[in-house]
Design a protein around this motif. Structure first.
Motif, short mmCIF file in Angstrom:
data_model
loop_
_atom_site.label_atom_id
_atom_site.label_comp_id
_atom_site.label_asym_id
_atom_site.label_seq_id
_atom_site.Cartn_x
_atom_site.Cartn_y
_atom_site.Cartn_z
N GLY A 1 0.78 -1.24 0.00
CA GLY A 1 0.00 0.00 0.00
C GLY A 1 0.80 1.28 0.00
N GLY A 2 0.08 2.38 -0.25
CA GLY A 2 0.67 3.71 -0.18
C GLY A 2 0.96 4.34 -1.52
N TYR A 3 0.76 3.58 -2.63
CA TYR A 3 1.10 4.12 -3.95
C TYR A 3 -0.14 4.57 -4.71
CZ TYR A 3 5.74 2.31 -3.17
OH TYR A 3 6.98 2.08 -2.65
N ASP A 4 0.02 5.67 -5.43
CA ASP A 4 -1.05 6.20 -6.26
C ASP A 4 -0.89 5.83 -7.72
OD1 ASP A 4 -2.46 8.02 -4.22
OD2 ASP A 4 -0.37 8.64 -4.06
N LEU A 5 0.32 5.43 -8.13
CA LEU A 5 0.60 5.12 -9.52
C LEU A 5 1.87 4.29 -9.61
CD1 LEU A 5 0.02 5.84 -12.62
CD2 LEU A 5 1.77 7.61 -12.33
N CYS A 6 1.89 3.36 -10.58
CA CYS A 6 3.12 2.64 -10.93
C CYS A 6 3.47 2.96 -12.38
CB CYS A 6 2.93 1.13 -10.83
SG CYS A 6 2.49 0.51 -9.21
N VAL A 7 4.77 3.00 -12.67
CA VAL A 7 5.23 3.15 -14.05
C VAL A 7 6.04 1.91 -14.39
CG1 VAL A 7 6.56 4.57 -15.67
CG2 VAL A 7 5.30 5.66 -13.80
N THR A 8 5.80 1.34 -15.58
CA THR A 8 6.44 0.08 -15.94
C THR A 8 7.91 0.25 -16.31
OG1 THR A 8 6.02 0.23 -18.33
CG2 THR A 8 4.25 -0.70 -16.97
N GLU A 9 8.63 -0.88 -16.34
CA GLU A 9 9.91 -0.93 -17.01
C GLU A 9 9.68 -0.46 -18.46
OE1 GLU A 9 12.01 -4.93 -15.76
OE2 GLU A 9 9.84 -5.23 -15.93
N PHE A 10 10.72 0.09 -19.07
CA PHE A 10 10.49 0.67 -20.40
C PHE A 10 10.22 -0.39 -21.47
CE2 PHE A 10 15.24 0.55 -20.20
CZ PHE A 10 15.49 -0.25 -21.32
N VAL A 11 9.34 0.00 -22.39
CA VAL A 11 9.12 -0.75 -23.62
C VAL A 11 10.01 -0.11 -24.67
CG1 VAL A 11 7.46 -1.39 -25.41
CG2 VAL A 11 6.74 -1.31 -23.00
N ARG A 12 10.96 -0.88 -25.22
CA ARG A 12 11.92 -0.34 -26.17
C ARG A 12 11.29 -0.22 -27.56
NH1 ARG A 12 15.16 2.53 -28.29
NH2 ARG A 12 17.38 2.20 -28.55
N VAL A 13 11.26 0.99 -28.08
CA VAL A 13 10.67 1.25 -29.39
C VAL A 13 11.79 1.68 -30.34
CG1 VAL A 13 9.11 2.73 -30.70
CG2 VAL A 13 8.45 1.93 -28.41
N VAL A 14 11.90 1.02 -31.49
CA VAL A 14 12.92 1.39 -32.47
C VAL A 14 12.25 2.11 -33.64
CG1 VAL A 14 14.82 0.60 -33.93
CG2 VAL A 14 14.39 -0.52 -31.74
N ASP A 15 11.67 1.35 -34.55
CA ASP A 15 11.10 1.99 -35.74
C ASP A 15 9.84 1.29 -36.24
OD1 ASP A 15 12.17 -0.35 -36.66
OD2 ASP A 15 13.55 0.57 -38.09
#
Length: 314
Positions: free
Chosen positions: A25-39
């Motif tokens: 508990g205690g979190y308002d938001l999570c951000v994921t590990e990055f999704v690698r985008v090339v082209d």
């Protein structure tokens, strides 16, 4: 009211860890590990792999919203993938301008983009144009690459491009994760932008959180390594007592269940040792436990050291 976010940490805070920490508990938001985008536009399975929460309305089991983070340098490809991520259920899009990893920076992603203010603007403006206004587009940046000369210009460019919020890790790429974090620099940035700014970096305790808020002039914070060193840090910042070592050991055993009976069993020995490395900062007992399991190679060997010989029931 203070908002606390859980930071994206590549190879550390995956969906299993997000689930466990948000249940504490205690979190308002999570951000994921990055999704690698090339082209190119990535298939849905890539997003589901890094963010399985998308299959449950983009929420952890505790109901905490999860935002997909994208990393790349091509504005058009990033925009296309941002649209896909929100269509799959991501609660907005976060753009990575802070990753210090050499392999990422060599391929012109992450913190190396902080050298080119125009590039930041181009990426954010393209993504903001493509993503429906009801979804937030946010950015995570460091104070710079080699120095802090462009910190304010970069933040202003992100705002001008349409970012709804900026999270600032209060160090440069070169400074890495070495203390201190320069929270006062976040206050300088805040003087030049009107959008919300979230402070991040070197928050290990409730005292650190307060000092960060005071020096950065930010109410909202993001927790990274501190959340692994003290698993209920978000709650402690909100007034709770730190977890006891016995509670932490139970958490480690619970995590064993996630890893062994989930889809990452082969990673478990390394992952538990990695977590103990963080826990050593707050719990002296973690050092002794780490020494006990340091040379062990399988979950079956490690589990008895966590839970005794009574056996483990998933």
């Amino acid at each position: 009211m203070m908002q606390i976010s859980l930071a994206p940490m590549e190879g550390v805070v995956d969906h299993l860890m997000r689930d466990m920490l948000t249940q504490i508990g205690g979190y308002d938001l999570c951000v994921t590990e990055f999704v690698r985008v090339v082209d190119q536009l990535l298939p849905a399975k890539v997003f589901y792999r890094l963010c399985p929460e998308l299959k449950q309305q983009g929420l952890t089991r505790a109901g905490t919203p999860v935002r997909v983070q994208l990393l790349g340098q091509d504005p058009v490809s990033l925009a296309e993938n941002a649209v896909r991520a929100v269509s799959l259920g991501s609660h907005g899009i976060d753009l990575n301008f802070g990753c210090p990893a050499k392999t990422v920076n060599k391929s012109k992603g992450g913190a190396v983009l902080l050298k080119q203010t125009q590039g930041l603007y181009d990426i954010v403006s393209e993504v903001r144009r493509a993503v429906d206004k009801k979804h937030k587009v946010t950015a995570k940046m460091r104070l710079g690459f080699e120095d802090k000369a462009l910190a304010i210009d970069n933040a202003m460019a992100l705002e001008a491009a349409g970012a709804d919020l900026i999270t600032v890790h209060a160090r440069t790429k070169v400074e890495g994760y070495k203390p201190p974090a320069y929270w006062d620099w976040i206050a300088r940035i805040r003087e030049h932008v009107r959008i919300p700014v979230v402070a991040n970096g070197e928050i290990w305790s409730a005292e650190d959180a307060l000092a960060c808020q005071q020096q950065s002039h930010c109410q909202d914070i993001m927790l990274g390594r501190g959340a692994l060193a003290l698993p209920n840090l978000a709650q402690v910042i909100r007034g709770a007592s730190p977890m006891s070592w016995e509670q932490v050991k139970q958490l480690l055993a619970d995590y064993s269940g996630y890893e062994i009976y989930g889809d990452k069993g082969r990673y478990y020995p390394n992952r538990i040792k990695q977590w103990l490395g963080y826990l050593k900062r707050q719990y002296t007992q973690a050092d002794a436990l780490f020494e006990q399991i340091r040379t062990l190679k399988t979950a079956q060997q490690i589990l008895p050291h966590l839970i005794g010989e009574t056996g483990f029931k998933p």
